[in-house]
Design an enzyme around this catalytic site. Structure first.
Site, mmCIF file in Angstrom:
data_model
loop_
_atom_site.group_PDB
_atom_site.id
_atom_site.type_symbol
_atom_site.label_atom_id
_atom_site.label_comp_id
_atom_site.label_asym_id
_atom_site.label_seq_id
_atom_site.Cartn_x
_atom_site.Cartn_y
_atom_site.Cartn_z
ATOM 1 N N ARG A 2 0.907 -1.166 -0.004
ATOM 2 C CA ARG A 2 -0.106 -0.093 0.042
ATOM 3 C C ARG A 2 0.877 1.151 0.119
ATOM 4 N NH1 ARG A 2 -3.761 -0.790 4.652
ATOM 5 N NH2 ARG A 2 -4.214 -2.905 4.344
ATOM 6 N N ARG A 6 -2.009 6.312 3.979
ATOM 7 C CA ARG A 6 -2.491 7.578 4.795
ATOM 8 C C ARG A 6 -1.061 8.553 4.842
ATOM 9 N NH1 ARG A 6 -4.998 3.285 8.213
ATOM 10 N NH2 ARG A 6 -3.648 2.115 6.739
ATOM 11 N N ARG A 15 -8.939 12.455 0.555
ATOM 12 C CA ARG A 15 -9.775 11.569 1.315
ATOM 13 C C ARG A 15 -10.589 12.575 2.101
ATOM 14 N NH1 ARG A 15 -11.832 8.640 3.802
ATOM 15 N NH2 ARG A 15 -11.057 7.352 5.134
ATOM 16 N N ASP A 51 -9.264 -2.006 -3.477
ATOM 17 C CA ASP A 51 -9.092 -2.729 -2.140
ATOM 18 C C ASP A 51 -9.612 -4.214 -2.552
ATOM 19 O OD1 ASP A 51 -8.619 -1.810 0.849
ATOM 20 O OD2 ASP A 51 -9.828 -3.743 0.777
ATOM 21 N N TYR A 128 -12.105 -12.226 5.704
ATOM 22 C CA TYR A 128 -13.032 -10.735 6.089
ATOM 23 C C TYR A 128 -14.632 -11.247 6.116
ATOM 24 C CZ TYR A 128 -8.624 -8.125 6.256
ATOM 25 O OH TYR A 128 -7.569 -7.360 6.499
HETATM 26 O O1 1CP Z 1 -2.062 2.187 -1.640
HETATM 27 C C1 1CP Z 1 -2.699 1.934 -2.466
HETATM 28 O O2 1CP Z 1 -3.732 2.563 -2.815
HETATM 29 C C2 1CP Z 1 -2.775 0.562 -2.906
HETATM 30 C C3 1CP Z 1 -4.145 -0.205 -3.159
HETATM 31 C C4 1CP Z 1 -4.294 -0.923 -2.238
HETATM 32 C C5 1CP Z 1 -3.991 -2.128 -1.738
HETATM 33 C C6 1CP Z 1 -2.991 -3.311 -2.507
HETATM 34 C C7 1CP Z 1 -5.298 -0.728 -1.076
HETATM 35 C C8 1CP Z 1 -5.910 0.828 -0.754
HETATM 36 N N1 1CP Z 1 -5.579 -1.851 -0.042
HETATM 37 C C9 1CP Z 1 -5.011 -3.100 -0.603
HETATM 38 C C10 1CP Z 1 -4.883 -4.140 -0.101
HETATM 39 C C11 1CP Z 1 -5.412 -4.519 1.156
HETATM 40 N N2 1CP Z 1 -6.454 -3.917 1.532
HETATM 41 C C12 1CP Z 1 -5.063 -5.641 1.850
HETATM 42 C C13 1CP Z 1 -3.641 -6.489 1.595
HETATM 43 C C14 1CP Z 1 -2.569 -5.818 1.738
HETATM 44 C C15 1CP Z 1 -2.166 -5.765 3.061
HETATM 45 O O3 1CP Z 1 -2.258 -6.819 3.795
HETATM 46 O O4 1CP Z 1 -2.391 -4.763 3.908
HETATM 47 C C16 1CP Z 1 -5.995 -5.878 2.892
HETATM 48 C C17 1CP Z 1 -5.905 -6.534 4.169
HETATM 49 C C18 1CP Z 1 -6.966 -4.666 2.819
HETATM 50 C C19 1CP Z 1 -8.081 -4.460 3.626
HETATM 51 C C20 1CP Z 1 -7.914 -3.150 4.177
HETATM 52 N N3 1CP Z 1 -8.170 -1.814 3.383
HETATM 53 C C21 1CP Z 1 -7.728 -2.462 5.442
HETATM 54 C C22 1CP Z 1 -7.272 -3.779 6.645
HETATM 55 C C23 1CP Z 1 -8.737 -3.759 7.437
HETATM 56 C C24 1CP Z 1 -8.626 -4.898 8.445
HETATM 57 O O5 1CP Z 1 -9.758 -4.967 9.346
HETATM 58 O O6 1CP Z 1 -7.631 -5.789 8.532
HETATM 59 C C25 1CP Z 1 -7.720 -1.230 5.624
HETATM 60 C C26 1CP Z 1 -7.588 -0.425 6.751
HETATM 61 C C27 1CP Z 1 -7.902 -0.771 4.320
HETATM 62 C C28 1CP Z 1 -8.083 0.574 3.750
HETATM 63 C C29 1CP Z 1 -7.348 1.119 2.785
HETATM 64 N N4 1CP Z 1 -7.128 0.177 1.462
HETATM 65 C C30 1CP Z 1 -6.417 0.983 0.784
HETATM 66 C C31 1CP Z 1 -6.025 2.336 1.280
HETATM 67 C C32 1CP Z 1 -5.199 3.379 0.763
HETATM 68 C C33 1CP Z 1 -6.573 2.202 2.842
HETATM 69 C C34 1CP Z 1 -6.409 3.361 3.680
HETATM 70 C C35 1CP Z 1 -7.521 4.113 3.657
HETATM 71 C C36 1CP Z 1 -7.489 5.269 4.413
HETATM 72 O O7 1CP Z 1 -7.611 5.182 5.834
HETATM 73 O O8 1CP Z 1 -7.739 6.530 3.810
#
Ligand code: 1CP
Length: 336
Positions: A2, A6, A15, A51, A128
């Site tokens: 990612r 943030r 955002r 995501d 999930y």
């Molecule tokens: O940064 C990017 O834009 C890359 C795109 C990307 C990717 C590859 C995002 C955007 N998410 C992911 C993959 C993803 N999403 C994974 C696998 C990678 C890893 O292990 O981190 C997982 C587990 C998720 C699920 C997810 N999305 C979570 C975890 C939730 C949980 O309960 O475990 C979270 C917090 C997100 C939010 C998210 N997705 C992406 C971003 C940039 C964000 C943050 C959003 C924000 O707060 O603004």
């Protein structure tokens, strides 16, 4: 990894004006947020902003973004009927925003960087869908689910397997559509795969990833498999048939190297968050030295960039890796 996350002020500015779900489904915002880290740091690859939970969302589960936590489903899968009611996705119809964004990204970055598509692994996405929250460390839900199988009724096990098989088919269709839209490689995130033992992994995750990888092989587009706690699963990662294994920071590269497979990883993202730029350069250089002359190495972090990471440290990491293409490390030069 990612990369936008943030950490970037320009990401946070967008955002503030748009909800996460709105960002996920608006092509212009996907393109903009995907390009932000690349504009700033010029890494060799751009991963599309999306995501791993997009597939279950489009299969009919209600997904909401809870501020400070992440994406969450309002109602989890509990019964066989819930699994049956999940719809099949048609990417062109259900996620045109993503495909439009990928085509646009391809045009904008041309061949100046690799464009990466991705999906979650069936096991991680199912974790999930079945259990929801995995945020707290003591609640590694993947483990809880598999642990409960010991006492579970056979029909529960069957229901989970039907779900995994359904997700496998959806993942294939979804990644094929991303490939048609122009991505250079696809990454499969099995972020919670590491919570399974090697024996459990062989039953609950590896076979489904194998099926996805085999279905994508004819496209010729490389596949990358990421598991965070991957140390005990390296052989299984290789045997899924993926082209690249992407390992978390707790897996020594020395161990991964023995597998004679292309490797991606694995600097600890905490170093980027806590250390000085000089220390980042040093640790990055150590990692590069360790992988010097290893054929098929992609320098990367061992997990996503943490939210409060100083930008100068991200820059120090990328610059050190890029410089390595043309300059030999100092120590090697002197020893010649
Ligand atoms: O940064 C990017 O834009 C890359 C795109 C990307 C990717 C590859 C995002 C955007 N998410 C992911 C993959 C993803 N999403 C994974 C696998 C990678 C890893 O292990 O981190 C997982 C587990 C998720 C699920 C997810 N999305 C979570 C975890 C939730 C949980 O309960 O475990 C979270 C917090 C997100 C939010 C998210 N997705 C992406 C971003 C940039 C964000 C943050 C959003 C924000 O707060 O603004």
């Amino acid at each position: 990894m990612r990369q936008a996350g943030r950490a970037l002020p320009e990401y946070r500015a967008i955002r503030e004006k748009h909800g996460f779900m709105e960002m996920l489904s608006t092509p212009e915002l996907i393109v903009e947020v995907s390009l932000q880290p690349w504009r700033r740091f010029k890494m060799d690859a751009v991963i599309v902003f999306s995501d791993i939970l997009l597939i279950p969302w489009k299969m009919g589960m209600d997904l909401k973004f809870i501020e400070g936590q992440g994406p969450k489903f309002s109602k989890l899968i509990e019964t066989e009927k819930d699994v049956e009611s999940l719809q099949s996705i048609t990417p062109e119809k259900d996620c045109p925003f993503l495909l439009t964004a990928l085509r646009q990204l391809r045009k904008e970055i041309r061949n100046n960087a690799a464009l990466l598509g991705f999906a979650g692994s069936p096991w991680t996405v199912a974790s999930y869908m079945l259990s929801g929250v995995i945020l707290s460390p003591e609640l590694v839900e993947g483990r809880r689910i598999s642990g409960s199988f010991a006492d579970a009724q056979d029909d529960t096990v069957d229901t989970v397997k039907i779900l995994l098989e359904k997700l496998t088919q959806q993942t294939i269709v979804y990644l094929k559509a991303q490939i048609e839209a122009g991505v250079d490689a696809v990454q499969i995130f099995d972020s919670w795969g590491g919570s399974l033992s090697a024996e459990e992994y062989a039953v609950w995750s590896a076979p489904y990833i194998k099926e996805v990888v085999a279905a994508l092989k004819p496209t010729g587009v490389p596949t990358i498999l990421y598991i965070k706690d991957s140390r005990h699963l390296l052989d299984q990662m290789v045997s899924t048939g993926v082209d690249v294994i992407s390992v978390g920071w707790e897996t020594p590269l020395e161990l991964a190297r023995k597998k004679r497979c292309a490797i991606q990883g694995n600097l600890d993202p905490h170093i980027l968050m806590q250390a000085t730029p000089d220390e980042v350069r040093e640790k990055t250089q150590n990692m590069l030295n360790e992988m010097k002359n290893y054929p098929g190495y992609i320098a990367n972090l061992g997990h996503g960039v943490l939210p409060k990471t100083p930008l100068e440290n991200i820059a120090a990491f990328v610059e050190t890796v890029k410089r390595c293409h043309c300059e030999e490390p100092q120590a090697t030069k002197q020893s010649k």
